[in-house]
Motif scaffolding. Structure first.
Motif, PDB file in Angstrom:
ATOM      1  N   SER A  13      23.466 -51.376  41.242  1.00 52.78           N
ATOM      2  CA  SER A  13      22.067 -50.922  41.299  1.00 52.78           C
ATOM      3  C   SER A  13      21.379 -51.071  39.938  1.00 52.78           C
ATOM      4  O   SER A  13      20.189 -51.414  39.878  1.00 52.78           O
ATOM      5  CB  SER A  13      21.978 -49.484  41.800  1.00 52.78           C
ATOM      6  N   ARG A  14      22.098 -50.833  38.858  1.00 56.61           N
ATOM      7  CA  ARG A  14      21.519 -51.019  37.515  1.00 56.61           C
ATOM      8  C   ARG A  14      21.284 -52.499  37.229  1.00 56.61           C
ATOM      9  O   ARG A  14      20.282 -52.866  36.617  1.00 56.61           O
ATOM     10  CB  ARG A  14      22.414 -50.408  36.451  1.00 56.61           C
ATOM     11  N   LYS A  16      20.669 -54.811  39.491  1.00 55.80           N
ATOM     12  CA  LYS A  16      19.524 -55.191  40.324  1.00 55.80           C
ATOM     13  C   LYS A  16      18.214 -54.713  39.698  1.00 55.80           C
ATOM     14  O   LYS A  16      17.228 -55.457  39.651  1.00 55.80           O
ATOM     15  CB  LYS A  16      19.690 -54.619  41.726  1.00 55.80           C
ATOM     16  N   ALA A  17      18.196 -53.496  39.174  1.00 54.18           N
ATOM     17  CA  ALA A  17      16.993 -52.958  38.529  1.00 54.18           C
ATOM     18  C   ALA A  17      16.643 -53.768  37.281  1.00 54.18           C
ATOM     19  O   ALA A  17      15.461 -54.046  37.016  1.00 54.18           O
ATOM     20  CB  ALA A  17      17.189 -51.483  38.173  1.00 54.18           C
ATOM     21  N   GLU A  20      15.009 -56.997  38.373  1.00 51.07           N
ATOM     22  CA  GLU A  20      13.642 -56.761  38.853  1.00 51.07           C
ATOM     23  C   GLU A  20      12.696 -56.444  37.703  1.00 51.07           C
ATOM     24  O   GLU A  20      11.531 -56.833  37.725  1.00 51.07           O
ATOM     25  CB  GLU A  20      13.643 -55.632  39.882  1.00 51.07           C
ATOM     26  N   ARG A  21      13.179 -55.744  36.697  1.00 50.55           N
ATOM     27  CA  ARG A  21      12.372 -55.334  35.556  1.00 50.55           C
ATOM     28  C   ARG A  21      12.100 -56.488  34.595  1.00 50.55           C
ATOM     29  O   ARG A  21      11.076 -56.510  33.914  1.00 50.55           O
ATOM     30  CB  ARG A  21      13.101 -54.191  34.836  1.00 50.55           C
TER      31      ARG A  21
END
Length: 116
Positions: A13-14, A16-17, A20-21
């Motif tokens: 999840s980190r 993926k974030a 995206e960021r």
């Protein structure tokens, strides 16, 4: 003889974030073939490259795109190295690199052992 070892843990999840960021980050971290994989597999490739850098002594000047996680004939992950990474491997006289990847519960882990 063992020349170096490296491990890395990545929270999917980190990862993926982060992607995206920071648009375009994967183009600097992963090869075109690696970018076509699932997010879990992309996070695993990132962890593998981090573990390899640690096993090689984390020297400056190595390019992320100069190594790629590929599958051997039996399906096991292994590295293909080029340019700056291949040069470091040669300089350390590494003859074999072992790579193990694992995915579970939103985490991926990579373990690398370099031997002469």
């Amino acid at each position: 003889m063992i020349i170096g070892i490296g491990t890395d843990l990545c929270v999917v999840s980190r990862y993926k974030a982060m992607v995206e960021r920071r648009p375009g980050i994967e183009e600097r971290l992963l090869t075109e073939a690696e970018r076509g994989l699932s997010v879990e597999s992309r996070a695993a490739r990132f962890a593998a490259k981090e573990a390899l850098a640690k096993a090689l002594g984390s020297p400056g000047g190595m390019r992320w795109l100069d190594c790629e996680v590929v599958k051997s004939a039996d399906g096991a992950p292994r590295f293909a190295a080029y340019g700056s990474v291949a040069a470091r491997i040669a300089a350390l006289e590494i003859g074999r690199i072992h790579l193990s990847l694992s995915h579970d519960g939103g985490y991926v882990t990579a373990m690398v052992v370099c031997e002469s």
